[in-house]
Design a protein around this motif. Structure first.
Motif, PDB file in Angstrom:
ATOM      1  N   ARG A  19       0.935  -3.974  11.702  1.00 60.29           N
ATOM      2  CA  ARG A  19       2.238  -4.629  11.805  1.00 60.29           C
ATOM      3  C   ARG A  19       2.776  -5.007  10.428  1.00 60.29           C
ATOM      4  O   ARG A  19       3.974  -4.886  10.168  1.00 60.29           O
ATOM      5  N   ARG A  20       1.888  -5.471   9.561  1.00 63.95           N
ATOM      6  CA  ARG A  20       2.341  -5.873   8.227  1.00 63.95           C
ATOM      7  C   ARG A  20       2.872  -4.686   7.442  1.00 63.95           C
ATOM      8  O   ARG A  20       3.919  -4.776   6.785  1.00 63.95           O
ATOM      9  N   VAL A  21       2.177  -3.562   7.502  1.00 62.59           N
ATOM     10  CA  VAL A  21       2.614  -2.365   6.770  1.00 62.59           C
ATOM     11  C   VAL A  21       3.980  -1.906   7.267  1.00 62.59           C
ATOM     12  O   VAL A  21       4.879  -1.597   6.478  1.00 62.59           O
ATOM     13  N   MET A  22       4.160  -1.873   8.589  1.00 59.47           N
ATOM     14  CA  MET A  22       5.406  -1.353   9.145  1.00 59.47           C
ATOM     15  C   MET A  22       6.550  -2.353   9.039  1.00 59.47           C
ATOM     16  O   MET A  22       7.689  -1.976   8.773  1.00 59.47           O
ATOM     17  N   VAL A  78      -0.206  13.072   1.612  1.00 59.79           N
ATOM     18  CA  VAL A  78      -1.108  12.958   2.759  1.00 59.79           C
ATOM     19  C   VAL A  78      -0.713  11.788   3.651  1.00 59.79           C
ATOM     20  O   VAL A  78      -0.474  11.946   4.856  1.00 59.79           O
ATOM     21  N   THR A  79      -0.630  10.584   3.076  1.00 63.48           N
ATOM     22  CA  THR A  79      -0.382   9.397   3.894  1.00 63.48           C
ATOM     23  C   THR A  79       1.098   9.138   4.159  1.00 63.48           C
ATOM     24  O   THR A  79       1.435   8.425   5.106  1.00 63.48           O
ATOM     25  N   PRO A 106      12.458   6.606   0.430  1.00 61.90           N
ATOM     26  CA  PRO A 106      11.950   6.224   1.760  1.00 61.90           C
ATOM     27  C   PRO A 106      11.368   7.429   2.488  1.00 61.90           C
ATOM     28  O   PRO A 106      11.691   8.582   2.170  1.00 61.90           O
ATOM     29  N   VAL A 107      10.516   7.147   3.473  1.00 56.05           N
ATOM     30  CA  VAL A 107       9.946   8.225   4.295  1.00 56.05           C
ATOM     31  C   VAL A 107      10.608   8.287   5.661  1.00 56.05           C
ATOM     32  O   VAL A 107      10.340   9.196   6.440  1.00 56.05           O
ATOM     33  N   ILE A 108      11.465   7.295   5.979  1.00 54.58           N
ATOM     34  CA  ILE A 108      12.233   7.322   7.223  1.00 54.58           C
ATOM     35  C   ILE A 108      13.692   7.061   6.888  1.00 54.58           C
ATOM     36  O   ILE A 108      14.023   6.580   5.802  1.00 54.58           O
ATOM     37  N   ALA A 151       5.441   7.851   8.226  1.00 54.42           N
ATOM     38  CA  ALA A 151       6.679   8.231   8.911  1.00 54.42           C
ATOM     39  C   ALA A 151       6.421   8.512  10.390  1.00 54.42           C
ATOM     40  O   ALA A 151       7.201   8.103  11.261  1.00 54.42           O
ATOM     41  N   GLU A 152       5.310   9.190  10.685  1.00 56.21           N
ATOM     42  CA  GLU A 152       4.968   9.498  12.072  1.00 56.21           C
ATOM     43  C   GLU A 152       4.686   8.227  12.861  1.00 56.21           C
ATOM     44  O   GLU A 152       5.008   8.138  14.057  1.00 56.21           O
TER      45      GLU A 152
END
Length: 480
Positions: free
Chosen positions: A236-239, A186-187, A261-263, A192-193
């Motif tokens: 910002r911290r997550v990314m 789900v997340t 990884p998702v990207i 990635a989006e």
């Protein structure tokens, strides 16, 4: 008879006042409930004839560090004369740090107060009693250090295996004991989006609204507790952490992780490059004017956007207050600049050999970027060798410490700048700016201003305007 009299003590007119101090440890093995600690302290005070005037509790606090703990307030009450005795469940509840423990005891007893343990009876008025108490404090410090060493070894093993030092939740991933982290169905796509929307030109402000309008919420541990909504700090911290790109972090250093990884690596490199670029131009990120930060007057001055003239129409204005001495006017309509830039893009894409020309431009940019990255990588390796040589000279005493630190800092600055340049070159090699033009033109009517601005900043170095009447002259300076 004399011995019997020597053991007699004066009975105080009023019971002595006691402060009950309770600490619940962060370590799982040391988590003794506050109710159990308080019950033992109350029984000790009842046996001793003390009156508890204050109960102070530190919940989920480690005993190794003194800062931000309520024990300071407990000792302060003894120093202020509000109580005579500080009662704890065990000696280790005060501190597991030798220095902090010694200071705490000295502060309490130095003004005539006492520190007592409810479950470790000892007469601290005697040397043997104080020795026993000191041994208990030393054992507490030893146990704390032993546990710390065990955790350090465990963390090292996890990091070497590409696993985060702890199993706290990560947005976009699910954790299975024994298997580790894997993309959450789900997340994971949402994370990635978020990266891809950022790369398409959307700002963090746009992403924040998109995420908060959706059903997914951030996991705990990435920002201050609140209403469960996304914040700019949390986003910002997550990314920035790069977990979604397959990395883990340790002491600020980013290391390859064992999770999926998702990207892609190319997307991660581009994210870092755009992130750094937008840090420099953050003031223009939320501007409603398309060319904020990239438009200049032909006289060399910057141009500011706003509603100017009697009609209060959107225009760019030369920022040089003395501009009239250099040229006539100083204004240009925002619509004029946008029309000219779109025309410039269309000319690139719609000439006789449109696709072939753009493809050739993209291939040329990619080839140059690869050569640049290869050259910079060699230079980076040379800097690494120089750093090693410099360290060896410092170790054998060839150069003094202050000279070593100065030269080391200079080399480190060069290395940091070169690593950024290599990353930027790799981004261009994988996605040359010229390749963005077809999609940019196709989606121009629906793209938000911040997305257009970001994409244009990859293509255009700056837009030069010569204010003229009836129509200003607009010249686009490309990055290639």
């Amino acid at each position: 008879m004399n011995t019997s009299k020597a053991r007699l003590r004066a009975v105080p007119n009023a019971p002595q006042r006691a402060v009950a101090y309770i600490r619940v440890s962060k370590e799982r093995d040391g988590m003794i409930s506050p109710e159990l600690q308080l019950a033992s302290i109350e029984q000790h005070c009842e046996r001793s004839g003390y009156e508890i005037v204050e109960t102070i509790t530190d919940l989920d606090m480690t005993g190794r560090f003194w800062k931000r703990r309520q024990v300071e307030r407990a000792i302060g009450m003894i120093e202020a004369g509000s109580a005579e005795v500080l009662v704890v469940w065990k000696v280790s509840r005060v501190s597991r740090n030798r220095k902090d423990w010694a200071i705490a005891v000295d502060r309490v007893e130095g003004i005539g107060g006492r520190m007592e343990s409810a479950t470790e009876p000892m007469d601290t008025t005697t040397s043997s009693g104080r020795f026993a108490r000191g041994m208990l404090a030393e054992l507490a410090a030893f146990e704390s250090e032993r546990m710390g060493e065990q955790w350090k070894e465990t963390h090292n093993r996890r990091v070497q295996a590409g696993i985060p030092a702890n199993g706290k939740p990560r947005f976009g991933y699910q954790y299975t004991k024994g298997e580790g982290f894997s993309p959450d169905p789900v997340t994971g796509p949402v994370l990635a989006e978020a990266y891809r929307r950022y790369l398409s030109g959307q700002s963090f402000y746009s992403l924040l609204k998109w995420l908060n309008d959706g059903p997914t919420r951030p996991v705990t541990g990435y920002g201050p507790p609140g209403d469960g909504m996304w914040s700019l700090v949390t986003l910002r911290r997550v990314m920035d952490q790069g977990f979604g790109a397959g990395y883990i972090t340790r002491h600020g250093e980013r290391l390859p992780g064992a999770h999926e990884p998702v990207i892609t690596p190319e997307e991660w490199n581009e994210y870092q490059s755009r992130r750094e670029s937008r840090r420099v131009h953050r003031r223009t990120e939320r501007s409603q004017y398309l060319f904020s930060g990239m438009i200049r007057c032909f006289c060399g001055a910057r141009m500011h956007a706003g509603l100017f003239g009697s009609g209060r129409t959107p225009k760019y204005k030369c920022a040089d207050v003395a501009a009239k001495r250099k040229h006539e006017g100083g204004y240009v309509m925002t619509s004029t600049v946008e029309t000219e830039v779109v025309s410039w893009l269309e000319n690139l894409a719609d000439n006789v050999d449109a696709e072939a020309d753009l493809a050739a431009r993209a291939d040329e940019q990619a080839s140059k970027a690869k050569d640049t990255a290869a050259h910079l990588s060699k230079q980076l390796a040379k800097l690494g060798t120089r750093m090693d040589q410099l360290t060896n000279k410092m170790l054998d005493g060839t150069i003094p410490d202050d000279t070593y630190r100065r030269l080391r800092d200079e080399l480190q600055t060069q290395r940091d700048e070169m690593e950024v340049s290599i990353r930027d070159a790799l981004v261009v090699a994988s996605r040359p700016p010229a390749s963005l033009i077809p999609d940019l033109l196709a989606n121009w009517p629906i793209l938000p201003v911040d997305a257009k601005r970001d994409l244009l900043s990859r293509l255009i170095d700056y837009v030069e305007v010569e204010p003229m009447r009836p129509r200003s002259k607009v010249t686009v300076h490309a990055k290639w």
